[in-house]
Write an enzyme that holds these catalytic residues in place. Structure first.
Site, PDB file in Angstrom:
ATOM      1  N   GLY A  52      -8.297  15.508  15.592  1.00 39.76           N
ATOM      2  CA  GLY A  52      -7.510  14.786  16.588  1.00 39.76           C
ATOM      3  C   GLY A  52      -7.358  15.604  17.851  1.00 39.76           C
ATOM      4  N   CYS A  79     -10.477  20.094  10.942  1.00 43.52           N
ATOM      5  CA  CYS A  79     -10.050  20.497  12.281  1.00 43.52           C
ATOM      6  C   CYS A  79      -8.533  20.310  12.432  1.00 43.52           C
ATOM      7  CB  CYS A  79     -10.841  19.739  13.333  1.00 43.52           C
ATOM      8  SG  CYS A  79     -10.742  20.491  14.977  1.00 43.52           S
ATOM      9  N   TYR A  80      -8.075  19.341  13.234  1.00 45.56           N
ATOM     10  CA  TYR A  80      -6.638  19.110  13.346  1.00 45.56           C
ATOM     11  C   TYR A  80      -6.025  18.842  11.972  1.00 45.56           C
ATOM     12  CZ  TYR A  80      -2.141  17.244  14.888  1.00 45.56           C
ATOM     13  OH  TYR A  80      -0.789  17.036  15.070  1.00 45.56           O
ATOM     14  N   HIS A 169     -16.645  20.239  11.876  1.00 48.86           N
ATOM     15  CA  HIS A 169     -16.736  18.804  11.599  1.00 48.86           C
ATOM     16  C   HIS A 169     -17.953  18.520  10.722  1.00 48.86           C
ATOM     17  CE1 HIS A 169     -13.592  17.178  14.309  1.00 48.86           C
ATOM     18  NE2 HIS A 169     -13.808  18.309  14.955  1.00 48.86           N
ATOM     19  N   GLU A 171     -18.701  15.776   9.401  1.00 54.73           N
ATOM     20  CA  GLU A 171     -19.099  14.381   9.519  1.00 54.73           C
ATOM     21  C   GLU A 171     -20.176  14.140  10.573  1.00 54.73           C
ATOM     22  OE1 GLU A 171     -15.240  14.651  12.019  1.00 54.73           O
ATOM     23  OE2 GLU A 171     -16.255  15.701  10.402  1.00 54.73           O
ATOM     24  N   ASP A 227     -24.673  -9.496  13.336  1.00 56.16           N
ATOM     25  CA  ASP A 227     -23.350  -9.605  12.712  1.00 56.16           C
ATOM     26  C   ASP A 227     -22.981 -11.049  12.395  1.00 56.16           C
ATOM     27  OD1 ASP A 227     -23.318  -6.906  13.215  1.00 56.16           O
ATOM     28  OD2 ASP A 227     -22.023  -7.060  14.978  1.00 56.16           O
ATOM     29  N   LYS A 368     -22.072  -1.045  11.105  1.00 55.66           N
ATOM     30  CA  LYS A 368     -23.226  -1.802  11.578  1.00 55.66           C
ATOM     31  C   LYS A 368     -24.426  -1.702  10.637  1.00 55.66           C
ATOM     32  CE  LYS A 368     -25.231  -4.198  14.922  1.00 55.66           C
ATOM     33  NZ  LYS A 368     -24.670  -5.417  15.532  1.00 55.66           N
TER      34      LYS A 368
END
Length: 512
Positions: A52, A79-80, A169, A171, A227, A368
């Site tokens: 964050g 992290c945060y 991170h 991710e 979509d 997606k």
């Protein structure tokens, strides 16, 4: 629920859920300020605290609910998320005099369940950092397992309570093996089963739709994109002829797209379809409008007007939308998020109260590329499922300035040539998104024996794993020369073609 992700406002929180789901583990994101309620309701097997933008040092910044650390389930702070876990459990965080943003190297100082089979003790690993604060003392029970130049506690572990924290991170794609670090946490530490598949989702989604709709009728707005198409096919499987689709041709579509959509639904799926050519209406309302956000709002409002007009006679009880999980996350962000601006054109632009229809959103749990996987599961042709993303406002936002029939005709033909050359070169599936933009400038040139004063066309193409980050595609000069030559020779009104090499850094929301 298997994994609950508490969002502290990181630009890449969605990527945490993506990486976790890639390993077959279901994950959901909830804003930190709704975390206590979510923890009570969902009873997760594991909790991840996201990064964050705030500083734990400040007293009024976000914190994790107390239950996070008393439920007895594994917790990973990123992290945060690591910093607030440390601060809340009795450790100390301070402002760092050596910030780390971008690529960094960590030294693995001890064995850890997060690094099992990946990063041995004594090794060094490249990671992606983004922090200005650092942990300087650990709560009781924690031990350091990695360090970096700017973070003496780049990774920490409390094995007894199964609490872990990393300053990097895992991710983002810039941390090699980061997804495997997350998998070690969710499947190794937390024992989550990797049984979240698209086949299982399809079955569950069909049952949910049937329970929600009952004997009611559903109206689905088709944009021609992946979509809304996957939404319609899934709904048809669930409720059959209780579904009617409305396709509005805004006049802002790619070449041949309207006919393709109509043929797909009427011929292949035999789904009831109302097709409305409203190109003149959209262009009339866009006349003289140059601001891109105004164009989005006008297009969204006009779509609603036409859609409502066509749908009234159907006696519908529900409106189906192809809302995706990123839209849901942005709409409930604790900070309000950028969704008010970014999604101002989403689907039908929102649901006006006057329509008195309940929403059906069967894809709201999916990202997606997961929608693409569901499309394949439902039997949609790869040529359709694998199409590059196309924005709701269509070509209108690829024409900076006023939108006119002349400009649309020029852009539509040039864009078609560009995509055809990409396909002919066998590059379409290597590229996440490619398109042309008709720039609001004209160039003086000489074509043959005459001087010309025509438009400049910009070409874009990006590669991406998930659309969250992207880099330009490195076409060779011969390909670009061939495309430019065809466009200039075949499309009257263009005398110069340029290639855009802009990248999309981590955290930017949308490429169009």
């Amino acid at each position: 629920m298997s994994v609950l992700i508490l969002d502290f406002g990181s630009q890449v929180t969605q990527l945490i859920a993506r990486r976790v789901r890639e390993s077959g583990v279901h994950a959901e994101i909830v804003p930190f300020n709704r975390g206590a309620e979510a923890l009570r309701a969902s009873k997760p097997q594991a909790i991840i605290l996201s990064g964050g933008p705030a500083s734990v040092i400040e007293s009024d910044t976000p914190r994790a609910p107390e239950a996070t650390f008393t439920l007895g389930v594994p917790v990973l702070g990123i992290c945060y998320g690591q910093q607030t876990m440390v601060a809340q459990l009795g450790g100390e965080v301070e402002r760092s005099d050596q910030r780390e943003f971008g690529r960094a190297v960590i030294d693995i100082t001890d064995d850890c369940a997060l690094f099992e089979g990946l990063w041995p003790k004594g090794g060094r690993q490249q990671v992606w950092m983004s922090h200005g604060d650092r942990v300087i003392s650990l709560p009781e029970g924690f031990r350091p397992v990695a360090t970096s130049e700017g973070a003496p506690f780049a990774a920490i572990a409390d094995d007894a309570r199964r609490f872990y924290g990393v300053m990097f991170h895992p991710e983002v794609m810039h941390t090699p093996d980061g997804a495997k670090v997350l998998e070690n946490f969710t499947r190794g530490v937390a024992g989550c089963k990797g049984d979240w598949t698209m086949t299982a989702f399809r079955k569950t989604a069909v049952e949910r739709v049937r329970q929600q709709v009952g004997t009611g009728r559903v109206i689905c707005g088709l944009s021609g994109g992946v979509d809304s198409t996957v939404t319609a096919v899934l709904l048809h499987e669930a409720i059959g002829d209780q579904l009617v689709c409305v396709f509005v041709d805004t006049g802002l579509l790619r070449e041949g797209e309207g006919a393709q959509v109509v043929a797909l639904f009427k011929d292949h799926y035999n789904i009831e379809l109302i097709a409305r050519d409203a190109a003149d209406l959209f262009l009339a309302r866009l006349a003289g409008v140059t601001d891109p956000e105004d164009k989005r709002k006008i297009i969204g409002a006009t779509f609603i007007d036409v859609f409502e007009e066509e749908a009234k006679a159907g006696g519908a009880d529900f409106l189906a939308q192809g809302t995706l999980y990123p839209d849901v996350i942005e709409s409930v962000s604790f900070a309000g998020g950028p969704s008010v601006t970014i999604k101002s054109h989403h689907n039908v632009g929102g649901l006006p109260e006057r329509m008195s229809l309940a929403l059906v959103e069967p894809l709201r749990e999916l990202f997606k590329d997961e929608v693409r996987a569901l499309g394949r599961e439902l039997g949609l042709a790869e040529s359709f499922v694998g199409r590059h993303p196309f924005p709701g406002p269509g070509l209108a936002i690829r024409i900076p300035g006023e939108v006119t029939k002349e400009k649309l005709a020029i852009l539509r033909r040039a864009d078609a040539i560009y995509l055809a050359e990409i396909r002919d070169a066998g590059l379409y599936d290597e590229i996440w998104q490619a398109f042309a933009v008709l720039l609001p400038v004209r160039s003086v040139g000489v074509m043959g024996d005459e001087r010309s004063y025509d438009f400049v066309l910009a070409l874009r193409a990006v590669t991406s794993m998930d659309g969250m980050t992207a880099d330009y595609y490195p076409f060779d000069a011969a390909f670009l020369g061939r495309v430019a030559n065809r466009i200039i020779n075949e499309v009257k009104g263009i005398n110069r073609v340029v290639y855009d090499v802009t990248s999309k850094p981590p955290g930017t929301i949308e490429w169009e």
